[in-house]
Scaffold this motif. Structure first.
Motif, PDB file in Angstrom:
ATOM      1  N   LEU A   1     -40.548 -40.092  20.773  1.00 12.75           N
ATOM      2  CA  LEU A   1     -39.832 -39.950  22.027  1.00 12.75           C
ATOM      3  C   LEU A   1     -38.686 -38.952  21.854  1.00 12.75           C
ATOM      4  CD1 LEU A   1     -40.693 -41.665  24.434  1.00 12.75           C
ATOM      5  CD2 LEU A   1     -38.831 -43.240  23.877  1.00 12.75           C
ATOM      6  N   CYS A   2     -38.574 -37.977  22.776  1.00 15.41           N
ATOM      7  CA  CYS A   2     -37.426 -37.070  22.710  1.00 15.41           C
ATOM      8  C   CYS A   2     -36.199 -37.860  23.140  1.00 15.41           C
ATOM      9  CB  CYS A   2     -37.636 -35.857  23.621  1.00 15.41           C
ATOM     10  SG  CYS A   2     -36.128 -34.899  23.877  1.00 15.41           S
ATOM     11  N   SER A   3     -35.195 -37.925  22.268  1.00 21.03           N
ATOM     12  CA  SER A   3     -34.040 -38.775  22.548  1.00 21.03           C
ATOM     13  C   SER A   3     -33.141 -38.182  23.632  1.00 21.03           C
ATOM     14  CB  SER A   3     -33.237 -39.008  21.267  1.00 21.03           C
ATOM     15  OG  SER A   3     -32.851 -37.780  20.704  1.00 21.03           O
ATOM     16  N   VAL A   4     -33.428 -36.927  24.046  1.00 20.26           N
ATOM     17  CA  VAL A   4     -32.611 -36.301  25.083  1.00 20.26           C
ATOM     18  C   VAL A   4     -33.228 -36.498  26.461  1.00 20.26           C
ATOM     19  CG1 VAL A   4     -31.643 -34.106  25.899  1.00 20.26           C
ATOM     20  CG2 VAL A   4     -31.670 -34.642  23.459  1.00 20.26           C
ATOM     21  N   CYS A   5     -34.539 -36.180  26.593  1.00 19.61           N
ATOM     22  CA  CYS A   5     -35.126 -36.229  27.937  1.00 19.61           C
ATOM     23  C   CYS A   5     -36.240 -37.264  28.078  1.00 19.61           C
ATOM     24  CB  CYS A   5     -35.656 -34.849  28.344  1.00 19.61           C
ATOM     25  SG  CYS A   5     -37.155 -34.386  27.443  1.00 19.61           S
ATOM     26  N   GLY A   6     -36.693 -37.838  27.001  1.00 18.55           N
ATOM     27  CA  GLY A   6     -37.702 -38.888  27.107  1.00 18.55           C
ATOM     28  C   GLY A   6     -39.136 -38.385  27.062  1.00 18.55           C
ATOM     29  N   TRP A   7     -39.341 -37.099  26.836  1.00 18.27           N
ATOM     30  CA  TRP A   7     -40.703 -36.581  26.699  1.00 18.27           C
ATOM     31  C   TRP A   7     -41.341 -37.191  25.460  1.00 18.27           C
ATOM     32  CZ3 TRP A   7     -43.326 -33.450  23.073  1.00 18.27           C
ATOM     33  CH2 TRP A   7     -44.576 -32.968  23.515  1.00 18.27           C
ATOM     34  N   LYS A   8     -42.627 -37.468  25.533  1.00 19.23           N
ATOM     35  CA  LYS A   8     -43.271 -38.122  24.393  1.00 19.23           C
ATOM     36  C   LYS A   8     -44.225 -37.188  23.679  1.00 19.23           C
ATOM     37  CE  LYS A   8     -45.760 -42.321  23.300  1.00 19.23           C
ATOM     38  NZ  LYS A   8     -46.575 -43.348  23.941  1.00 19.23           N
TER      39      LYS A   8
ATOM     40  N   THR B   1     -39.700 -29.393  18.176  1.00 21.07           N
ATOM     41  CA  THR B   1     -38.910 -28.951  19.324  1.00 21.07           C
ATOM     42  C   THR B   1     -39.532 -29.515  20.593  1.00 21.07           C
ATOM     43  OG1 THR B   1     -38.388 -26.920  18.131  1.00 21.07           O
ATOM     44  CG2 THR B   1     -37.968 -26.925  20.503  1.00 21.07           C
ATOM     45  N   CYS B   2     -38.726 -30.074  21.436  1.00 19.44           N
ATOM     46  CA  CYS B   2     -39.217 -30.674  22.678  1.00 19.44           C
ATOM     47  C   CYS B   2     -39.538 -29.564  23.679  1.00 19.44           C
ATOM     48  CB  CYS B   2     -38.165 -31.614  23.242  1.00 19.44           C
ATOM     49  SG  CYS B   2     -38.585 -32.254  24.871  1.00 19.44           S
ATOM     50  N   PRO B   3     -40.771 -29.477  24.171  1.00 14.74           N
ATOM     51  CA  PRO B   3     -41.137 -28.420  25.111  1.00 14.74           C
ATOM     52  C   PRO B   3     -40.495 -28.642  26.492  1.00 14.74           C
ATOM     53  CG  PRO B   3     -42.951 -29.945  24.814  1.00 14.74           C
ATOM     54  CD  PRO B   3     -41.884 -30.366  23.860  1.00 14.74           C
ATOM     55  N   GLU B   4     -40.037 -29.824  26.737  1.00 18.47           N
ATOM     56  CA  GLU B   4     -39.499 -30.188  28.044  1.00 18.47           C
ATOM     57  C   GLU B   4     -38.038 -29.731  28.182  1.00 18.47           C
ATOM     58  OE1 GLU B   4     -41.899 -31.463  29.927  1.00 18.47           O
ATOM     59  OE2 GLU B   4     -40.578 -31.705  31.663  1.00 18.47           O
ATOM     60  N   CYS B   5     -37.231 -30.051  27.184  1.00 15.83           N
ATOM     61  CA  CYS B   5     -35.802 -29.700  27.295  1.00 15.83           C
ATOM     62  C   CYS B   5     -35.349 -28.727  26.207  1.00 15.83           C
ATOM     63  CB  CYS B   5     -34.930 -30.963  27.255  1.00 15.83           C
ATOM     64  SG  CYS B   5     -34.950 -31.810  25.658  1.00 15.83           S
ATOM     65  N   GLY B   6     -36.232 -28.404  25.292  1.00 15.45           N
ATOM     66  CA  GLY B   6     -35.931 -27.390  24.287  1.00 15.45           C
ATOM     67  C   GLY B   6     -35.081 -27.870  23.117  1.00 15.45           C
TER      68      GLY B   6
HETATM   69 ZN   LIG Z   1     -36.690 -33.363  25.456  1.00 14.96          ZN
END
Ligand SMILES: [Zn+2]
Length: 465
Positions: free
Chosen positions: A370-377, A389-394
């Motif tokens: 789980l991305c701890s910033v935006c919740g993308w999984k 690297t989270c593709p959702e929030c970078g």
């Molecule tokens: Zn994220």
């Protein structure tokens, strides 16, 4: 509240000899009681500890199996507690076994490979009480509280008198009993004390909230960014361990050849090889090394868990399925090195002492993914990926730190919703976002030994004296 203080002993050679005989007695009585229990059970009777003990008392001074070569009952030389406690332990062991079965555990099958497979699948296994084998079981015996006296750094035990302890008893209160046990070539006494509440409970130093990711690369990563390395005792001692194991196995092979067996083959059941003094020395050296490693590991776990409980009002950890993870050969070494099971059981009783709330994330909670910033999984995150690297929030994540932050959120009840529960681990399907910050209630358990004599001691290695 009960606390147990384990203190190393400095017995004289005569006292150590008595300890060995008392342990042997306890083991032999346990085996007798278990065999009798099984026999009665198979015959449709309802065995119980009290009746078995009575039965044993009736024969222990007269049955030929319990007489020495001079026809004297050798139990007379050993204090009664050592041969009466195994009955209570056996009752306890059966009770625990049936409780586990009631709770849905499966009776552990005989086949080792099948057991491993089941554990990997997360199946809980219940083991019925086992026979104890010399050199392979934990050596210990019990002394009741009215049979010994502790004063300063000595303990007066029945039959042998004063034995020197390396430190004095740390707790005040009513003494409940003591267990003498052996690790490698050292003797210890564990004294159970009922302490007053004010001695049990401790004051916290700070009121932080922390998430802890127990890992392989770093032993523990805290949500504040701190990364703690385990002393890696096994790694440091691995070379020595390998040398000592090799030395021992060479001696064993030589003994097999001398007795006319195939050096690489397994021995027929019941065969006893003569033990040379060099093989004995070699086995003792190996056992000492194993014990040393276990002590370093325990020391690290104690310091970590005390610190976590002392400095935080809430600690969140992953509910690791340790045996399931250990079934993964690749991870096994690193994990057993850090001692997860140890860390967890210590956390449980220390949280109680410091009034710290303990939160265990459920087994399938995707703390790493789980991305701890935006919740993308990150559905496809593999064990080898240390950063992503989270593709959702970078946001660029360190795997362990990200997991620790997610766990901390669980403790603060600001857990992120999981947008798309995957089939992985049995989360519910359906597109509705679902909060998985479910918190399992804290189980307060006691850290002291239950004394049933069934516990596994990893420091204990096959050694004979
Ligand atoms: Zn994220």
């Amino acid at each position: 509240m009960h606390l147990t203080h384990k203190i190393a002993l400095r017995p004289t050679p005569e006292q150590a000899d008595y300890f060995k005989r008392a342990c042997g007695t306890a083991r032999r009585v346990w085996n007798w009681a278990l065999a009798e229990w099984n026999r009665q059970y198979a015959a449709g009777q309802k065995p119980n500890a009290m009746a078995l003990k009575k039965q044993f008392n009736a024969l222990k001074y007269s049955d030929p199996a319990w007489l020495d070569e001079n026809g004297q009952p050798w139990l007379e030389g050993i204090h009664r507690d050592a041969h009466s406690q195994p009955f209570a332990h056996l009752q306890k062991a059966w009770k625990r076994f049936f409780k586990q079965i009631e709770e849905g555990a499966r009776i552990a099958p005989q086949d080792k490979a099948l057991r491993r497979k089941l554990r990997k699948q997360g199946v809980k296994l219940a083991y019925p009480p086992q026979f104890k084998k010399k050199g392979h079981s934990r050596d210990s015996f019990y002394v009741a509280n009215d049979k010994f006296v502790v004063s300063g750094q000595t303990i007066r035990l029945p039959k042998i008198g004063d034995v020197a302890m390396t430190e004095s008893l740390r707790f005040e209160g009513k003494i409940l009993g003591a267990t003498v046990c052996r690790t490698a070539d050292r003797w210890f006494v564990s004294i159970q004390v009922e302490v007053k509440d004010e001695q049990f409970y401790r004051r916290r130093k700070a009121d932080g909230i922390v998430g802890v990711d127990l890992g392989v690369k770093a032993a523990a990563t805290l949500s504040n960014g701190e990364s703690l390395r385990a002393p890696k005792p096994l790694k440091a001692a691995l070379r020595r361990l390998r040398i000592r194991s090799r030395r021992l196995s060479r001696k064993l092979e030589a003994a097999k050849v001398a007795a006319g067996f195939n050096p690489k083959g397994t021995l027929p059941k019941g065969t006893r090889l003569p033990i040379s003094s060099n093989r004995q020395k070699s086995a003792q050296a190996l056992a000492r090394l194993h014990a040393r490693i276990a002590h370093i590991r325990a020391d690290f776990a104690h310091k970590l868990t005390t610190r976590l409980c002392r400095e935080n009002q809430a600690v969140a950890l992953e509910d690791l399925n340790v045996s399931g993870m250990l079934a993964n050969e690749k991870l096994a070494r690193a994990i057993s090195d850090v001692g997860f099971g140890l860390i967890r059981s210590q956390m449980e009783y220390k949280a109680q002492r410091y009034g710290t709330r303990l939160v265990f994330a459920e087994r399938w909670y995707p703390s790493s993914r789980l991305c701890s910033v935006c919740g993308w999984k990150h559905e496809t995150l593999t064990l080898g990926e240390r950063e992503w690297t989270c593709p959702e929030c970078g946001t660029h994540h360190d795997r362990d730190l990200n997991a620790a932050i997610n766990l901390q959120r669980l403790a603060t009840a600001t857990a992120l919703p999981v947008a798309s529960p995957s089939g992985n681990g049995g989360a519910t399907s359906g597109g509705v976002p679902e909060v998985v910050g479910k918190v399992t209630p804290v189980r307060h358990e006691h850290g002291h030994q239950d004394g049933s004599g069934q516990e596994e001691n990893r420091a204990h290695f096959c050694v004979r004296f």
